[in-house]
Design an enzyme around this catalytic site. Structure first.
Site, mmCIF file in Angstrom:
data_model
loop_
_atom_site.group_PDB
_atom_site.id
_atom_site.type_symbol
_atom_site.label_atom_id
_atom_site.label_comp_id
_atom_site.label_asym_id
_atom_site.label_seq_id
_atom_site.Cartn_x
_atom_site.Cartn_y
_atom_site.Cartn_z
ATOM 1 N N ASP A 38 0.820 -1.208 0.000
ATOM 2 C CA ASP A 38 0.000 0.000 0.000
ATOM 3 C C ASP A 38 0.861 1.268 0.000
ATOM 4 O O ASP A 38 1.851 1.358 0.740
ATOM 5 C CB ASP A 38 -0.868 -0.024 1.276
ATOM 6 C CG ASP A 38 -1.814 1.151 1.369
ATOM 7 O OD1 ASP A 38 -2.749 1.201 0.569
ATOM 8 O OD2 ASP A 38 -1.608 2.015 2.250
ATOM 9 N N GLU A 46 1.134 -0.494 -5.204
ATOM 10 C CA GLU A 46 0.076 0.507 -5.299
ATOM 11 C C GLU A 46 0.718 1.887 -5.403
ATOM 12 O O GLU A 46 1.105 2.497 -4.407
ATOM 13 C CB GLU A 46 -0.848 0.473 -4.075
ATOM 14 C CG GLU A 46 -2.138 1.239 -4.347
ATOM 15 C CD GLU A 46 -2.488 2.345 -3.356
ATOM 16 O OE1 GLU A 46 -3.441 3.087 -3.628
ATOM 17 O OE2 GLU A 46 -1.808 2.484 -2.333
HETATM 18 C C1 NOJ Z 1 -4.692 3.136 -0.461
HETATM 19 C C2 NOJ Z 1 -5.862 2.310 -0.048
HETATM 20 O O1 NOJ Z 1 -6.415 1.699 -1.192
HETATM 21 C C3 NOJ Z 1 -6.849 3.211 0.651
HETATM 22 O O2 NOJ Z 1 -8.039 2.529 0.941
HETATM 23 C C4 NOJ Z 1 -6.210 3.784 1.891
HETATM 24 O O3 NOJ Z 1 -7.090 4.718 2.478
HETATM 25 C C5 NOJ Z 1 -4.882 4.460 1.587
HETATM 26 N N1 NOJ Z 1 -4.043 3.684 0.711
HETATM 27 C C6 NOJ Z 1 -4.098 4.712 2.849
HETATM 28 O O4 NOJ Z 1 -3.599 3.516 3.367
#
Ligand code: NOJ
Length: 542
Positions: free
Chosen positions: A201, A243
């Protein structure tokens, strides 16, 4: 370019929110045992890999992306034993499981942060502290609707702490070698339970440097490369999915290798989301014009032969409009989010079916693009049956409602009197009308169509691995391209408009309709699509 087939390059992913999927014990919250109960559904659908949203103990300010303990499971979801059992149940059916690894930040309830704010060793420098709130001023704010600064004052420590998301999510200090090591150990812990990898993430933000926007910094890549090296050494079959909501040229370095030579293996992430293509699919559809999709794919650099993009139509967040121009964003909001409640931060908090006014043709057309453009497709739970959303709910909760299994109480999701959030119950998308049981009983349902798209995708490696070549046609509503792999070519035709589009098609085998077409005139119906296998080297006439 010839690619060697690696499992993740041809896999179909299923993004699953545990709280919403199936409640096994009647407490109103989905849980890991519930997912196990429904594992056959996922195996029958034909997906290869489940991506579980975070299941760690958390105060749930950001629905689990605010982790309070990296080594456990949230009590609502079950136990570590259940987590292990879920992995085993998946593996027994030939499915793989990855989960989120939130690297950039923790919850402010995490014991590290609690100790850090008290100035206790060895946690003093686990977070990014400052006496002033004016450092790193070039970093943008991501949760624009909630946060006005990336710095928040902490009374106890008497300093500001840095956070790229909610103020309850302090960023870890990746300049601290101890933090770097902690993340290695956390990864090892979960991998030792049998996991198949991580969706990492928010990785662009690990390291901060003055005078930069604090995204994609070389120091961040250095750390991620070391993380990958550890994984390769200790868990060689696992994947890391990046991500990074960035432009394709900025995502390219996350694959590693050599930017000028895609034959050099990637040594950072195995996979990376292709964020910018997603809004452009919706844009092209609404405009009846292929240009946005063609342009972004042409702007997409080649990636190393051992890597793959991940593509998606929707996910658990708002449909992000960060990777479009300001003008395009305004246009997208106007077209797809006319009610201000549909908007969140720089995006649109709606699901796939409502975005296209529940048009079966458009849902299928977008899915066809998902399955035929480069990248491993990810299906967001519920979109395979055309679930709706609830824009009355706070934040992104409107797209995280209970899975609609049948037309019984709570959509067959739970026997509880009250569920964590109500199942969708409106006249169009309500569980009485949109549910798995009904669609399984109906061979013409969307769910069966999805089964078919997935099955054919898996039989045809060209769709996953083939080179991409766009074809010209005077009518811009026709989005036509070939995918070629190992002397096999699939011609993919998409009509983005509400009128028929005529073209000259080559002799071919229609993979979806199971018929042969002889060379000649073909009309693609409004919002129609075809996957045509053509003889290698044959002239494709359009
Ligand atoms: C990306 C995630 O998909 C999202 O749901 C989250 O709020 C943020 N990163 C922070 O971790």
């Amino acid at each position: 370019m010839k690619r060697r087939k690696l499992w993740y390059q041809t896999a179909v992913f299923y993004e699953l929110y545990v709280r919403a999927f199936k409640d096994s014990d009647g407490d109103g919250h989905g849980d890991l045992k519930g997912v196990i109960e429904r594992m056959d559904y996922l195996a029958d659908l034909g997906v290869d890999c489940i991506w579980l949203l975070p299941t760690y103990p958390s105060p749930l300010v950001d629905d689990g992306y605010d982790i309070a303990d990296y080594y456990g499971v949230h009590a609502d979801y079950g136990s570590l034993e259940d987590f292990k059992a879920l992995i085993e149940a998946a593996h027994a059916r030939g499915l793989r499981v990855v989960t989120d690894l939130v690297m950039n930040h923790t919850s402010d309830q995490h014991p590290w942060f609690q100790a850090s704010r008290r100035g206790e060793a060895p946690y003093t420098d686990y977070y990014v502290w400052s006496d002033t709130d004016d450092k790193y001023a070039d970093a943008r704010i991501i949760f624009l609707d909630t946060e006005s600064s990336n710095w928040t004052w902490d009374e106890e420590r008497g300093q500001y702490f840095w956070h790229r998301f909610y103020s309850q999510q302090p960023d870890l200090n990746f300049d601290n070698p101890a933090v770097q090591e902690e993340l290695f150990d956390i990864a090892r812990f979960w991998m030792d339970l049998g996991l198949d990898g991580f969706r990492a993430d928010a990785v662009p933000y690990l390291i901060e440097r003055e005078g930069t926007n604090c995204e994609n910094l070389p120091e961040t890549h250095d750390y991620l490369k070391r993380f990958r090296a550890m994984m390769d050494e200790e868990y060689p079959d696992a994947i890391l999915l990046c991500e990074a909501n960035q432009w394709p040229e900025d995502v390219r370095p996350y694959f590693g290798g050599d930017a000028d030579d895609p034959t050099v293996p990637g040594d950072e992430f195995h996979m990376g989301f292709h964020f910018p293509v997603m809004p452009r699919l919706y844009m092209a559809l609404k405009r009846g014009n292929r240009t946005p999709v063609v342009d972004i794919m042409k702007r997409t650099p080649e990636i190393p032969a051992n890597t793959q993009w991940c593509t998606f139509l929707r996910n658990h967040d708002e449909l992000t409009l960060e990777m479009v121009t300001e003008e395009e964003r305004q246009w997208m909001w106007k077209q797809y989010a006319p009610d201000p409640r549909m908007r969140l931060n720089l995006g649109i908090r709606r699901r796939l079916a409502p975005l296209v006014d529940n048009s079966r043709h458009k849902i299928e057309l977008l899915n066809s693009l998902l399955f035929t453009l480069p990248g491993s497709p990810i299906i967001y739970y519920g979109d395979e049956i055309g679930m709706g959303d609830n824009i009355q709910l706070h934040d992104r909760n409107g797209v995280r409602t209970p899975m609609q299994w049948d037309n019984g109480r709570n959509a067959g999701f739970s026997t509880a009197a009250i569920t964590y959030t109500p199942a969708i119950d409106d006249p169009i998308y309500g569980y009485q009308r949109v549910n798995v049981a009904d669609q399984l009983a109906n061979p013409t349902s969307l769910l069966y169509r999805m089964h078919k798209l997935i099955a054919i995708y898996k039989e045809q490696p060209a769709l996953a691995l083939g080179d991409l070549n766009f074809l010209d046609h005077p009518d811009r509503a026709l989005l036509a391209f070939e995918r070629t792999y190992n002397k096999e070519t699939i011609l993919c035709l998409h009509n983005l408009s509400q009128r028929g589009v005529k073209l000259r098609a080559p002799t071919s085998w229609d993979l979806l309709a199971d018929v042969t077409w002889h060379e000649g005139l073909m009309t693609i119906p409004p919002f129609g699509y075809r996957w045509l296998k053509i003889e290698f080297g044959r002239q494709r006439l359009l």
